[in-house]
Motif scaffolding. Sequence first.
Motif, PDB file in Angstrom:
ATOM      1  N   GLN A 125       0.828  -1.203   0.000  1.00  0.00           N
ATOM      2  CA  GLN A 125       0.000   0.000   0.000  1.00  0.00           C
ATOM      3  C   GLN A 125       0.863   1.254   0.000  1.00  0.00           C
ATOM      4  O   GLN A 125       0.553   2.233  -0.692  1.00  0.00           O
ATOM      5  N   GLN A 126       1.959   1.235   0.743  1.00  0.00           N
ATOM      6  CA  GLN A 126       2.850   2.385   0.776  1.00  0.00           C
ATOM      7  C   GLN A 126       3.537   2.583  -0.566  1.00  0.00           C
ATOM      8  O   GLN A 126       3.715   3.717  -1.020  1.00  0.00           O
ATOM      9  N   GLN A 127       3.907   1.495  -1.228  1.00  0.00           N
ATOM     10  CA  GLN A 127       4.527   1.606  -2.549  1.00  0.00           C
ATOM     11  C   GLN A 127       3.539   2.168  -3.567  1.00  0.00           C
ATOM     12  O   GLN A 127       3.903   2.978  -4.420  1.00  0.00           O
ATOM     13  N   ILE A 128       2.292   1.747  -3.492  1.00  0.00           N
ATOM     14  CA  ILE A 128       1.264   2.265  -4.397  1.00  0.00           C
ATOM     15  C   ILE A 128       1.045   3.751  -4.146  1.00  0.00           C
ATOM     16  O   ILE A 128       0.954   4.553  -5.088  1.00  0.00           O
ATOM     17  N   ALA A 129       0.972   4.149  -2.862  1.00  0.00           N
ATOM     18  CA  ALA A 129       0.794   5.568  -2.528  1.00  0.00           C
ATOM     19  C   ALA A 129       1.976   6.386  -3.027  1.00  0.00           C
ATOM     20  O   ALA A 129       1.799   7.497  -3.544  1.00  0.00           O
ATOM     21  N   LEU A 130       3.179   5.845  -2.900  1.00  0.00           N
ATOM     22  CA  LEU A 130       4.360   6.545  -3.381  1.00  0.00           C
ATOM     23  C   LEU A 130       4.320   6.686  -4.900  1.00  0.00           C
ATOM     24  O   LEU A 130       4.671   7.742  -5.444  1.00  0.00           O
ATOM     25  N   GLY A 131       3.871   5.658  -5.589  1.00  0.00           N
ATOM     26  CA  GLY A 131       3.741   5.730  -7.044  1.00  0.00           C
ATOM     27  C   GLY A 131       2.750   6.805  -7.470  1.00  0.00           C
ATOM     28  O   GLY A 131       2.998   7.555  -8.416  1.00  0.00           O
ATOM     29  N   HIS A 132       1.615   6.890  -6.750  1.00  0.00           N
ATOM     30  CA  HIS A 132       0.632   7.933  -7.056  1.00  0.00           C
ATOM     31  C   HIS A 132       1.211   9.323  -6.799  1.00  0.00           C
ATOM     32  O   HIS A 132       0.992  10.249  -7.585  1.00  0.00           O
ATOM     33  N   GLN A 133       1.953   9.467  -5.722  1.00  0.00           N
ATOM     34  CA  GLN A 133       2.556  10.757  -5.398  1.00  0.00           C
ATOM     35  C   GLN A 133       3.570  11.156  -6.468  1.00  0.00           C
ATOM     36  O   GLN A 133       3.622  12.317  -6.881  1.00  0.00           O
ATOM     37  N   GLN A 134       4.373  10.214  -6.928  1.00  0.00           N
ATOM     38  CA  GLN A 134       5.344  10.512  -7.980  1.00  0.00           C
ATOM     39  C   GLN A 134       4.641  10.918  -9.271  1.00  0.00           C
ATOM     40  O   GLN A 134       5.081  11.841  -9.966  1.00  0.00           O
ATOM     41  N   ALA A 135       3.545  10.250  -9.596  1.00  0.00           N
ATOM     42  CA  ALA A 135       2.796  10.604 -10.800  1.00  0.00           C
ATOM     43  C   ALA A 135       2.223  12.015 -10.686  1.00  0.00           C
ATOM     44  O   ALA A 135       2.278  12.799 -11.642  1.00  0.00           O
ATOM     45  N   MET A 136       1.677  12.348  -9.516  1.00  0.00           N
ATOM     46  CA  MET A 136       1.135  13.700  -9.321  1.00  0.00           C
ATOM     47  C   MET A 136       2.239  14.749  -9.385  1.00  0.00           C
ATOM     48  O   MET A 136       2.033  15.853  -9.915  1.00  0.00           O
ATOM     49  N   GLN A 159       4.892  14.579 -11.238  1.00  0.00           N
ATOM     50  CA  GLN A 159       5.217  14.738 -12.655  1.00  0.00           C
ATOM     51  C   GLN A 159       4.170  15.586 -13.360  1.00  0.00           C
ATOM     52  O   GLN A 159       4.500  16.427 -14.196  1.00  0.00           O
ATOM     53  N   VAL A 160       2.893  15.375 -13.010  1.00  0.00           N
ATOM     54  CA  VAL A 160       1.827  16.186 -13.605  1.00  0.00           C
ATOM     55  C   VAL A 160       1.998  17.647 -13.200  1.00  0.00           C
ATOM     56  O   VAL A 160       1.871  18.564 -14.028  1.00  0.00           O
ATOM     57  N   GLN A 161       2.309  17.872 -11.943  1.00  0.00           N
ATOM     58  CA  GLN A 161       2.500  19.242 -11.449  1.00  0.00           C
ATOM     59  C   GLN A 161       3.682  19.906 -12.152  1.00  0.00           C
ATOM     60  O   GLN A 161       3.597  21.071 -12.538  1.00  0.00           O
ATOM     61  N   MET A 162       4.767  19.166 -12.346  1.00  0.00           N
ATOM     62  CA  MET A 162       5.929  19.724 -13.021  1.00  0.00           C
ATOM     63  C   MET A 162       5.615  20.043 -14.485  1.00  0.00           C
ATOM     64  O   MET A 162       6.005  21.092 -15.002  1.00  0.00           O
ATOM     65  N   ALA A 163       4.873  19.171 -15.137  1.00  0.00           N
ATOM     66  CA  ALA A 163       4.502  19.410 -16.532  1.00  0.00           C
ATOM     67  C   ALA A 163       3.586  20.629 -16.646  1.00  0.00           C
ATOM     68  O   ALA A 163       3.739  21.449 -17.564  1.00  0.00           O
ATOM     69  N   ALA A 164       2.645  20.779 -15.718  1.00  0.00           N
ATOM     70  CA  ALA A 164       1.746  21.930 -15.742  1.00  0.00           C
ATOM     71  C   ALA A 164       2.518  23.231 -15.504  1.00  0.00           C
ATOM     72  O   ALA A 164       2.274  24.245 -16.175  1.00  0.00           O
ATOM     73  N   ALA A 165       3.460  23.189 -14.568  1.00  0.00           N
ATOM     74  CA  ALA A 165       4.266  24.388 -14.305  1.00  0.00           C
ATOM     75  C   ALA A 165       5.114  24.743 -15.518  1.00  0.00           C
ATOM     76  O   ALA A 165       5.242  25.927 -15.883  1.00  0.00           O
ATOM     77  N   ALA A 166       5.659  23.750 -16.177  1.00  0.00           N
ATOM     78  CA  ALA A 166       6.468  23.997 -17.373  1.00  0.00           C
ATOM     79  C   ALA A 166       5.612  24.594 -18.487  1.00  0.00           C
ATOM     80  O   ALA A 166       6.043  25.516 -19.198  1.00  0.00           O
TER      81      ALA A 166
END
Length: 100
Positions: free
Chosen positions: A44-55, A57-64
């Motif tokens: 569950q912690q690995q899945i949560a970490l994966g979701h956080q990493q994806a978010m 990346q989305v935040q970085m792409a939006a800022a760019a």
Amino acid sequence: MAADSLPSDVVQAIAISNAKSIGEQPAILANLALAQQIFNQNMQQQIALGHQQAMNQVQMAAAAKCVTIIEKAEGCKNQAAIDQMIKDIEKLMDIIKNSE
């Protein structure tokens, strides 16, 4: 071979061994259950970490993308640049709305 043909110390050793095995079984099962619980929590912690990493990346792409839109406006010196920036922002917002 009948039980009477075995020496009494062998019969006693087998009985002690069986009793010991039966006595240890709850502890073994408890350890297995704990190991499974730890494994599930880790997953569950690995899945949560994966979701956080994806978010992230989305935040970085939006800022760019926002930085690109602002840079394309060239300091908003003329109305055409401002209009183009508004169109780009509306287009970006449509993309974000449609991805939800």
